[in-house]
Design a protein around this motif. Structure first.
Motif, PDB file in Angstrom:
ATOM      1  N   ASP A   1      -9.249   1.306  36.884  1.00  0.00           N
ATOM      2  CA  ASP A   1      -8.301   0.837  35.877  1.00  0.00           C
ATOM      3  C   ASP A   1      -8.583  -0.613  35.488  1.00  0.00           C
ATOM      4  O   ASP A   1      -8.481  -0.979  34.310  1.00  0.00           O
ATOM      5  N   ALA A   2      -8.958  -1.424  36.475  1.00  0.00           N
ATOM      6  CA  ALA A   2      -9.179  -2.843  36.210  1.00  0.00           C
ATOM      7  C   ALA A   2     -10.468  -3.095  35.447  1.00  0.00           C
ATOM      8  O   ALA A   2     -10.561  -4.033  34.657  1.00  0.00           O
ATOM      9  N   THR A   3     -11.464  -2.249  35.676  1.00  0.00           N
ATOM     10  CA  THR A   3     -12.774  -2.472  35.064  1.00  0.00           C
ATOM     11  C   THR A   3     -13.053  -1.564  33.870  1.00  0.00           C
ATOM     12  O   THR A   3     -13.936  -1.857  33.068  1.00  0.00           O
ATOM     13  N   GLY A   4     -12.310  -0.445  33.780  1.00  0.00           N
ATOM     14  CA  GLY A   4     -12.564   0.517  32.718  1.00  0.00           C
ATOM     15  C   GLY A   4     -13.853   1.286  32.917  1.00  0.00           C
ATOM     16  O   GLY A   4     -14.427   1.811  31.958  1.00  0.00           O
TER      17      GLY A   4
ATOM     18  N   ALA B   1      -8.706  -6.511  46.785  1.00  0.00           N
ATOM     19  CA  ALA B   1      -9.184  -5.754  47.949  1.00  0.00           C
ATOM     20  C   ALA B   1      -9.622  -6.652  49.097  1.00  0.00           C
ATOM     21  O   ALA B   1      -9.919  -6.145  50.183  1.00  0.00           O
ATOM     22  N   ALA B   2      -9.651  -7.947  48.871  1.00  0.00           N
ATOM     23  CA  ALA B   2      -9.935  -8.863  49.976  1.00  0.00           C
ATOM     24  C   ALA B   2      -8.717  -8.999  50.884  1.00  0.00           C
ATOM     25  O   ALA B   2      -8.845  -9.234  52.089  1.00  0.00           O
ATOM     26  N   ALA B   3      -7.545  -8.820  50.306  1.00  0.00           N
ATOM     27  CA  ALA B   3      -6.307  -9.000  51.060  1.00  0.00           C
ATOM     28  C   ALA B   3      -5.782  -7.705  51.655  1.00  0.00           C
ATOM     29  O   ALA B   3      -5.207  -7.698  52.748  1.00  0.00           O
ATOM     30  N   GLU B   4      -5.979  -6.591  50.947  1.00  0.00           N
ATOM     31  CA  GLU B   4      -5.486  -5.315  51.436  1.00  0.00           C
ATOM     32  C   GLU B   4      -6.319  -4.174  50.857  1.00  0.00           C
ATOM     33  O   GLU B   4      -6.937  -4.326  49.804  1.00  0.00           O
ATOM     34  N   PRO B   5      -6.353  -3.032  51.537  1.00  0.00           N
ATOM     35  CA  PRO B   5      -7.149  -1.901  51.044  1.00  0.00           C
ATOM     36  C   PRO B   5      -6.653  -1.416  49.684  1.00  0.00           C
ATOM     37  O   PRO B   5      -5.455  -1.453  49.392  1.00  0.00           O
ATOM     38  N   LYS B   6      -7.609  -0.965  48.864  1.00  0.00           N
ATOM     39  CA  LYS B   6      -7.272  -0.471  47.525  1.00  0.00           C
ATOM     40  C   LYS B   6      -7.986   0.855  47.266  1.00  0.00           C
ATOM     41  O   LYS B   6      -9.018   1.157  47.862  1.00  0.00           O
ATOM     42  N   HIS B   7      -7.429   1.632  46.345  1.00  0.00           N
ATOM     43  CA  HIS B   7      -8.062   2.882  45.922  1.00  0.00           C
ATOM     44  C   HIS B   7      -9.113   2.592  44.851  1.00  0.00           C
ATOM     45  O   HIS B   7      -8.998   1.616  44.104  1.00  0.00           O
ATOM     46  N   THR B   8     -10.090   3.470  44.762  1.00  0.00           N
ATOM     47  CA  THR B   8     -11.096   3.308  43.709  1.00  0.00           C
ATOM     48  C   THR B   8     -10.446   3.383  42.327  1.00  0.00           C
ATOM     49  O   THR B   8     -10.907   2.740  41.380  1.00  0.00           O
ATOM     50  N   ALA B   9      -9.365   4.158  42.220  1.00  0.00           N
ATOM     51  CA  ALA B   9      -8.678   4.274  40.931  1.00  0.00           C
ATOM     52  C   ALA B   9      -8.156   2.923  40.461  1.00  0.00           C
ATOM     53  O   ALA B   9      -8.122   2.653  39.242  1.00  0.00           O
TER      54      ALA B   9
ATOM     55  N   ALA C   1     -17.257  -6.994  41.487  1.00  0.00           N
ATOM     56  CA  ALA C   1     -16.271  -7.990  41.042  1.00  0.00           C
ATOM     57  C   ALA C   1     -14.899  -7.345  40.851  1.00  0.00           C
ATOM     58  O   ALA C   1     -13.855  -7.991  41.079  1.00  0.00           O
ATOM     59  N   GLY C   2     -14.876  -6.075  40.462  1.00  0.00           N
ATOM     60  CA  GLY C   2     -13.614  -5.370  40.264  1.00  0.00           C
ATOM     61  C   GLY C   2     -12.810  -5.240  41.548  1.00  0.00           C
ATOM     62  O   GLY C   2     -11.570  -5.309  41.531  1.00  0.00           O
TER      63      GLY C   2
ATOM     64  N   GLN D   1      -8.366   6.594  52.943  1.00  0.00           N
ATOM     65  CA  GLN D   1      -8.839   6.944  51.609  1.00  0.00           C
ATOM     66  C   GLN D   1      -9.055   5.710  50.737  1.00  0.00           C
ATOM     67  O   GLN D   1      -9.457   5.836  49.572  1.00  0.00           O
ATOM     68  N   GLU D   2      -8.822   4.550  51.279  1.00  0.00           N
ATOM     69  CA  GLU D   2      -8.962   3.306  50.528  1.00  0.00           C
ATOM     70  C   GLU D   2     -10.138   2.493  51.074  1.00  0.00           C
ATOM     71  O   GLU D   2     -10.751   2.849  52.086  1.00  0.00           O
ATOM     72  N   HIS D   3     -10.424   1.395  50.390  1.00  0.00           N
ATOM     73  CA  HIS D   3     -11.488   0.484  50.815  1.00  0.00           C
ATOM     74  C   HIS D   3     -11.024  -0.956  50.651  1.00  0.00           C
ATOM     75  O   HIS D   3     -10.189  -1.258  49.802  1.00  0.00           O
ATOM     76  N   ARG D   4     -11.600  -1.810  51.467  1.00  0.00           N
ATOM     77  CA  ARG D   4     -11.330  -3.237  51.332  1.00  0.00           C
ATOM     78  C   ARG D   4     -12.650  -3.993  51.435  1.00  0.00           C
ATOM     79  O   ARG D   4     -13.627  -3.496  51.994  1.00  0.00           O
ATOM     80  N   LEU D   5     -12.681  -5.174  50.884  1.00  0.00           N
ATOM     81  CA  LEU D   5     -13.874  -6.007  50.954  1.00  0.00           C
ATOM     82  C   LEU D   5     -14.037  -6.578  52.356  1.00  0.00           C
ATOM     83  O   LEU D   5     -13.062  -7.002  52.982  1.00  0.00           O
ATOM     84  N   THR D   6     -15.265  -6.561  52.846  1.00  0.00           N
ATOM     85  CA  THR D   6     -15.556  -7.269  54.085  1.00  0.00           C
ATOM     86  C   THR D   6     -15.545  -8.767  53.792  1.00  0.00           C
ATOM     87  O   THR D   6     -15.480  -9.192  52.628  1.00  0.00           O
ATOM     88  N   GLU D   7     -15.660  -9.578  54.824  1.00  0.00           N
ATOM     89  CA  GLU D   7     -15.697 -11.033  54.606  1.00  0.00           C
ATOM     90  C   GLU D   7     -16.898 -11.416  53.743  1.00  0.00           C
ATOM     91  O   GLU D   7     -16.787 -12.223  52.813  1.00  0.00           O
TER      92      GLU D   7
END
Length: 289
Positions: A39-42, A27-35, A20-21, A65-71
């Protein structure tokens, strides 16, 4: 052996929070870092430890180095983010069902309910991990919990994992003792039709009968080669034509693996076809017949 990743050091609830984080940080719209997700989930380092597993099952895809959600991952993460448990379970079931490990695990417990202690080392071996490692054992336990939650497996009253349809068959067998194996599938019927042989219900009256009194199919011009072709097609239809019985476990699931001598006598061929028909059409008979 192919190594498949498993959850690492988290419970199912925490794993759901991680998924969910990824939705929460966009991350559905663009790649994000795990960091960003941490930060969002603690959840600190728990997020990074799950990325390989989430990639393996098709929730995330790497982008440098980033990840994004698949469909499909977005559909799951979105349902978890809004607390829609029913939709989340459905999305997770679809993702896990397509994961190669799952069918192997289902095969282990098919007709053979197993408790967690029995399954953990087996699943660890299937995924290519050391079952003695504590993090592996906890990861497999979380995976089994995910299977239970998603409806891939279920637990019986003794806490053993089994296939959901195994429980349905047990209930059906208790309610209708004497009902035998399921009828032939459409693929099996089609395979038989191509060889000129009917797998339908036995005739109500008349016709030749076997020594046991059961109707015998008259083959006419069908020869042993035709039956050999039928056996081969039936064995491949519906993934091997594996047929489960409803007899409370006293008969085991079987696959058609018969061999046919091309010089077989017509009577032997007829007996073989009758054997095939009995295995696939017994469920057409009413209990007690």
């Amino acid at each position: 052996m192919t190594t498949h990743h498993i959850p690492k050091g988290v419970s199912r609830d925490t794993l759901e929070d991680v998924v969910a984080g990824w939705e929460a940080v966009g991350a559905a719209a663009e790649p994000k870092h795990t960091a960003d997700v941490e930060d969002a989930t603690g959840l600190a380092d728990a997020v990074g430890r799950q990325t390989r597993f989430l990639e393996d099952v098709g929730v995330l895809e790497a982008d440098g180095q980033e990840h994004r959600l698949t469909e499909r991952g977005q559909a799951l993460a979105g349902a978890l983010a809004v607390g829609d448990d029913g939709r989340a379970r459905e999305r997770a079931r679809g993702l896990l069902a397509d994961w190669p490990v799952t069918e192997t695990v289902r095969g282990v417990v098919r007709g053979n309910p197993s408790d967690e202690g029995e399954l953990v080392p087996i699943v660890a071996a299937v995924t290519g991990h050391d079952p003695e490692a504590s993090r592996v054992r906890s990861g497999v336990t979380t995976l089994l919990d995910c299977y239970d939650w998603a409806g891939i497996l279920e637990r019986d009253e003794d806490g053993r994992y089994r296939l959901p349809d195994d429980g349905e068959r047990e209930s059906s067998a208790a309610a209708s003792p004497g009902v035998a194996s399921p009828t032939a599938t459409a693929d099996e019927e089609a395979a038989a039709a191509r060889c000129g042989i009917s797998l339908g219900s036995p005739p109500e009256s008349g016709g030749e009968r076997s020594e046991t009194g059961d109707p015998v199919e008259v083959l006419g011009e069908t020869d042993a080669a035709d039956v050999a072709e039928l056996v081969e097609e039936l064995a491949s239809a519906e993934g091997g034509a594996e047929t489960e019985t409803d007899g409370g476990g006293d008969r085991e699931a079987h696959a058609l693996t018969l061999e046919v001598d091309v010089d077989a006598d017509p009577e032997d061929v007829e007996a073989l076809v009758q054997h095939i028909r009995e295995g696939l059409t017994a469920a057409n008979a009413e209990p007690g017949e």
